[in-house]
Scaffold this motif. Structure first.
Motif, PDB file in Angstrom:
ATOM      1  N   PHE A  42      22.415  40.688  -3.719  1.00 55.63           N
ATOM      2  CA  PHE A  42      22.149  39.258  -3.653  1.00 55.63           C
ATOM      3  C   PHE A  42      23.425  38.447  -3.456  1.00 55.63           C
ATOM      4  O   PHE A  42      23.374  37.312  -2.999  1.00 55.63           O
ATOM      5  CB  PHE A  42      21.445  38.784  -4.921  1.00 55.63           C
ATOM      6  N   LEU A  43      24.571  39.012  -3.810  1.00 56.09           N
ATOM      7  CA  LEU A  43      25.836  38.303  -3.700  1.00 56.09           C
ATOM      8  C   LEU A  43      26.522  38.533  -2.366  1.00 56.09           C
ATOM      9  O   LEU A  43      27.568  37.960  -2.112  1.00 56.09           O
ATOM     10  CB  LEU A  43      26.766  38.738  -4.837  1.00 56.09           C
ATOM     11  N   ASP A  44      25.941  39.339  -1.495  1.00 57.04           N
ATOM     12  CA  ASP A  44      26.513  39.614  -0.186  1.00 57.04           C
ATOM     13  C   ASP A  44      26.411  38.372   0.685  1.00 57.04           C
ATOM     14  O   ASP A  44      25.399  37.687   0.689  1.00 57.04           O
ATOM     15  CB  ASP A  44      25.778  40.778   0.467  1.00 57.04           C
ATOM     16  N   ASP A  45      27.474  38.069   1.453  1.00 61.27           N
ATOM     17  CA  ASP A  45      27.475  36.836   2.235  1.00 61.27           C
ATOM     18  C   ASP A  45      26.850  36.992   3.620  1.00 61.27           C
ATOM     19  O   ASP A  45      26.607  36.006   4.301  1.00 61.27           O
ATOM     20  CB  ASP A  45      28.885  36.266   2.356  1.00 61.27           C
ATOM     21  N   ASP A  46      26.578  38.181   4.075  1.00 60.66           N
ATOM     22  CA  ASP A  46      25.894  38.458   5.345  1.00 60.66           C
ATOM     23  C   ASP A  46      26.554  37.794   6.545  1.00 60.66           C
ATOM     24  O   ASP A  46      25.880  37.313   7.449  1.00 60.66           O
ATOM     25  CB  ASP A  46      24.430  38.039   5.291  1.00 60.66           C
ATOM     26  N   VAL A  47      27.855  37.767   6.596  1.00 60.29           N
ATOM     27  CA  VAL A  47      28.577  37.196   7.732  1.00 60.29           C
ATOM     28  C   VAL A  47      28.978  38.338   8.655  1.00 60.29           C
ATOM     29  O   VAL A  47      29.533  39.341   8.223  1.00 60.29           O
ATOM     30  CB  VAL A  47      29.826  36.417   7.252  1.00 60.29           C
ATOM     31  N   ALA A  48      28.710  38.160   9.959  1.00 64.76           N
ATOM     32  CA  ALA A  48      29.070  39.187  10.934  1.00 64.76           C
ATOM     33  C   ALA A  48      30.578  39.197  11.127  1.00 64.76           C
ATOM     34  O   ALA A  48      31.224  38.146  11.187  1.00 64.76           O
ATOM     35  CB  ALA A  48      28.372  38.916  12.252  1.00 64.76           C
ATOM     36  N   GLU A  56      25.197  36.721  14.367  1.00 63.83           N
ATOM     37  CA  GLU A  56      24.634  36.244  13.120  1.00 63.83           C
ATOM     38  C   GLU A  56      23.320  35.521  13.415  1.00 63.83           C
ATOM     39  O   GLU A  56      23.230  34.715  14.321  1.00 63.83           O
ATOM     40  CB  GLU A  56      25.606  35.295  12.429  1.00 63.83           C
ATOM     41  N   VAL A  57      22.294  35.837  12.656  1.00 56.32           N
ATOM     42  CA  VAL A  57      20.981  35.228  12.863  1.00 56.32           C
ATOM     43  C   VAL A  57      20.728  34.270  11.724  1.00 56.32           C
ATOM     44  O   VAL A  57      20.851  34.628  10.552  1.00 56.32           O
ATOM     45  CB  VAL A  57      19.881  36.308  12.890  1.00 56.32           C
ATOM     46  N   ASP A  58      20.355  33.030  12.064  1.00 59.94           N
ATOM     47  CA  ASP A  58      20.028  32.032  11.054  1.00 59.94           C
ATOM     48  C   ASP A  58      18.532  32.105  10.775  1.00 59.94           C
ATOM     49  O   ASP A  58      17.718  31.718  11.600  1.00 59.94           O
ATOM     50  CB  ASP A  58      20.433  30.638  11.538  1.00 59.94           C
ATOM     51  N   VAL A  59      18.170  32.602   9.610  1.00 64.28           N
ATOM     52  CA  VAL A  59      16.751  32.761   9.268  1.00 64.28           C
ATOM     53  C   VAL A  59      16.151  31.470   8.748  1.00 64.28           C
ATOM     54  O   VAL A  59      14.945  31.392   8.551  1.00 64.28           O
ATOM     55  CB  VAL A  59      16.564  33.887   8.240  1.00 64.28           C
ATOM     56  N   ASN A  60      16.973  30.430   8.533  1.00 63.33           N
ATOM     57  CA  ASN A  60      16.474  29.176   7.985  1.00 63.33           C
ATOM     58  C   ASN A  60      16.163  28.154   9.079  1.00 63.33           C
ATOM     59  O   ASN A  60      15.909  27.006   8.777  1.00 63.33           O
ATOM     60  CB  ASN A  60      17.487  28.575   7.018  1.00 63.33           C
ATOM     61  N   GLN A  61      16.188  28.525  10.345  1.00 63.19           N
ATOM     62  CA  GLN A  61      15.866  27.610  11.413  1.00 63.19           C
ATOM     63  C   GLN A  61      14.381  27.300  11.417  1.00 63.19           C
ATOM     64  O   GLN A  61      13.559  28.138  11.127  1.00 63.19           O
ATOM     65  CB  GLN A  61      16.229  28.205  12.796  1.00 63.19           C
TER      66      GLN A  61
END
Length: 62
Positions: A42-48, A56-61
């Motif tokens: 959960f603490l991973d920042d998921d930045v390419a 990087e895919v924005d899942v909040n669009q």
């Protein structure tokens, strides 16, 4: 009956090996902070990383 003379010592050695490995893990501190390992995802920042070719895919669009 002859198989028992082979399987019984082998199984006892196997159980003894597992017990030694578990004893080592307890005293080496392998189980000291199990909560942090579970929360690490959960603490991973998921930045390419740059230059890896991934986007990087924005899942909040919307």
């Amino acid at each position: 009956m002859d198989a028992l003379f082979l399987l019984l010592p082998v199984s006892l050695l196997f159980v003894l090996g597992i017990g030694v490995a578990f004893w080592w893990a307890i005293f080496a501190g392998q189980f000291d902070d199990a909560q942090e390992a579970g929360m690490a995802i959960f603490l991973d920042d998921d930045v390419a990383l740059p230059g890896t070719g991934s986007q990087e895919v924005d899942v909040n669009q919307n």
